[in-house]
Design an enzyme around this catalytic site. Structure first.
Site, PDB file in Angstrom:
ATOM      1  N   LYS A  78       0.789  -1.125  -0.275  1.00  0.00           N
ATOM      2  CA  LYS A  78      -0.107  -0.091   0.061  1.00  0.00           C
ATOM      3  C   LYS A  78       0.816   1.259  -0.133  1.00  0.00           C
ATOM      4  O   LYS A  78       1.804   1.409   0.604  1.00  0.00           O
ATOM      5  CB  LYS A  78      -0.863  -0.134   1.320  1.00  0.00           C
ATOM      6  CG  LYS A  78      -1.975   1.274   1.234  1.00  0.00           C
ATOM      7  CD  LYS A  78      -2.828   1.049   2.431  1.00  0.00           C
ATOM      8  CE  LYS A  78      -3.969   1.846   2.558  1.00  0.00           C
ATOM      9  NZ  LYS A  78      -4.862   2.037   3.659  1.00  0.00           N
ATOM     10  N   SER A 155      -9.904   2.146   2.529  1.00  0.00           N
ATOM     11  CA  SER A 155      -9.082   2.963   1.791  1.00  0.00           C
ATOM     12  C   SER A 155      -8.101   1.890   0.972  1.00  0.00           C
ATOM     13  O   SER A 155      -7.264   2.355   0.071  1.00  0.00           O
ATOM     14  CB  SER A 155      -8.160   3.967   2.597  1.00  0.00           C
ATOM     15  OG  SER A 155      -7.238   3.329   3.350  1.00  0.00           O
ATOM     16  N   SER A 179     -10.449   0.192   6.739  1.00  0.00           N
ATOM     17  CA  SER A 179      -9.563   0.292   5.505  1.00  0.00           C
ATOM     18  C   SER A 179      -8.830  -1.179   5.076  1.00  0.00           C
ATOM     19  O   SER A 179      -8.639  -1.339   3.914  1.00  0.00           O
ATOM     20  CB  SER A 179      -8.661   1.319   5.464  1.00  0.00           C
ATOM     21  OG  SER A 179      -9.548   2.427   5.215  1.00  0.00           O
TER      22      SER A 179
END
Ligand code: GLN
Length: 484
Positions: A78, A155, A179
């Site tokens: 990420k 997210s 997330s």
């Protein structure tokens, strides 16, 4: 030969150990999938050369018999994790040229275990969002989409989409209010947010420091356990990192869940809950019952305050954490006639709409005159939410709930775009866990009538990821969910 990207991490490790496949072959298979899957926009930076270099080292280690825990496993990271020498942007314009001089502890732990990095994954800007639509690099398409393009959740939307489309063996995620879990649910994969303090936050760009936790997102429960074994552990560079020993989380997989007490919170079954989600939940309850687990009704009475509390505390901490992006200390500078103009221009142009909204809300609730009414009050209610869980865990060992009140929705969905509150409501089942600092895992349990994945959430006591993993593994066997 079978598609190597179908292998779980556990299967790939044993295939490499027995020399049936090489790390190079495995890595090349994922690189190919990454190229084929560019339409999903899951990666904001591909680093095939970095992954191939790691694979070379991995194959040498296998040849010598000196392989490490995750030797030769290609992962996506990420873009919130600082990776030394590799651009890290938080998917924000304000730092879209940032190349860190240091490595986050979690990614360093993965490197030390022999993982190779395929690239950096798309996400909501600074991890603020639930659909990956706030990214400066554009939205990610959920690989389960059919006629309309659906969001992957957020997210960690790039992470979830990349794992689902087999563009990496697994990915890192972060979870401040859901997330890891919500995108895992939307994309039919498994992800765990560990107990607060399990994984170091060092080198992960901060959103809300008292809520942020890193965790793995992978094809199945066992892979998540293998990854968390490596990612977790004390780190002197993070003062909130726990000194608790990290057990081997794979040890509990396959253990009996007979007699285990599964808590079902009544507040998570409001009138008007999506019927398909409710049915999936009942199906999961029935599966555990069938295995001899005991189903216990519990109450988490302050659940209704969780969203307002989260959407005060998270923006408050964010407004403070993001103050460093001022064009002087950090961030792409946009000049102005005076210092104030420099700040205003930099932050106006550097941040996206949702991030600015959070900074405004956060600054407001922290400002003199409103601090007691909002921030202090929210902290008090946060304690009540924590106490709810404490009381509930006197009666049960683990809690089972849906992960999200909806399945994946279309990109640009008007009800979400025009009214951010609707987007925030999507976090209703996940934020309490962060406020209480507890571990929680999401796994796919089945498909909706539209053929989209539905996720279930298992919440554990603090530092009892083992019971979460054990229960999830049992559910996974019964659900027999088919990955893409
Ligand atoms: N969707 C939530 C938010 O927008 C959670 C985000 C997260 O966990 N990083 O804040």
């Amino acid at each position: 030969m079978t598609d190597l990207t179908d292998l779980t991490i556990a299967e790939a490790l044993s295939a490499m150990k027995s020399k049936k496949i090489s790390a190079e072959e495995l890595t090349k298979a994922y690189i190919k999938k990454t190229e084929e899957g560019r339409k999903y926009n899951a990666y904001v930076l591909e680093t095939p050369e970095v992954a191939l270099q790691a694979a070379k080292v991995a194959d040498e280690n296998y040849a010598k018999g000196t392989e490490r825990a995750l030797e030769g496993i290609p992962m996506g990271i990420k873009d919130l994790f600082c990776t030394k020498g590799i651009r890290t942007t938080a998917c924000s314009h304000i730092i879209d040229n940032f190349v860190p001089q240091y490595e986050s502890t979690v990614t360093q732990n993965l490197l030390n275990a022999g993982v190779g990095f395929l690239g950096k994954l798309n996400m909501d800007e600074f991890a603020m969002g639930g659909s990956n639509e706030t990214s400066y690099f554009g939205p990610v398409i959920n690989p389960w989409s059919k006629d309309v393009d659906l969001v992957p959740g957020g997210s960690s939307g790039g992470s979830a989409a990349a794992v689902a489309a087999k563009m990496c063996a697994a990915a890192t995620g972060t979870d401040t209010g859901g997330s890891i879990r919500q995108p895992a649910a939307f994309c039919g994969i498994t992800g765990i947010k560990p107990t607060y303090g399990r994984c170091s936050r060092y080198g992960i760009m901060a959103f809300a420091s008292s809520l942020d936790q890193a965790g793995p997102m992978a094809k199945d429960v066992k892979d998540c356990a293998l990854l968390l074994n490596v990612m977790a552990g004390h780190d002197e560079k993070d003062s909130t990192s726990s000194r608790k020993d990290v057990p081997d989380f794979t040890k509990v997989l396959g253990q009996d869940v007979k007699g285990l007490k599964i808590g079902i919170p009544q507040e998570y079954r409001p009138q008007g809950l999506n019927k398909e989600i409710e049915q999936a939940w009942d199906k999961a309850i029935a599966m555990l019952k069938e295995r001899g687990a005991e189903i216990v009704d519990i109450s988490l009475p302050h659940t209704k305050y969780a969203l307002p509390v989260y959407y005060i505390i998270a923006p408050a901490e964010a407004s403070s954490n993001l103050a460093r992006y001022d064009g002087v200390r950090f961030g792409e500078r946009v000049d102005g006639a005076h210092l104030d103009d420099l700040y205003i221009n930099t932050r106006t142009q550097g941040f996206g709409k949702e991030v600015k909204r959070r900074i405004m809300v956060g600054t407001y609730v922290l400002s003199a005159g409103y601090y007691d009414a909002y921030y202090v009050k929210a902290q008090k209610v946060r304690r009540l939410i924590q106490n709810d869980f404490k009381n509930a865990f006197e009666k049960c060992d683990v809690i089972l709930t849906p992960t999200s009140p909806t399945e994946a929705f279309p990109i640009g969905d008007k009800t979400m775009v025009e009214n951010p509150i609707n987007m925030y409501l999507n976090d209703v089942f996940t934020v309490s866990v962060n406020l209480a600092g507890l571990p929680a895992l999401s796994l796919p349990i089945g498909l909706s009538a539209k053929g989209l994945p539905l996720g279930m959430q298992l919440i554990g006591k603090a530092f009892d990821e083992e019971t979460v993993f054990k229960t999830a593994y049992a559910l996974e066997q019964d659900a027999a969910f088919k990955r893409i």
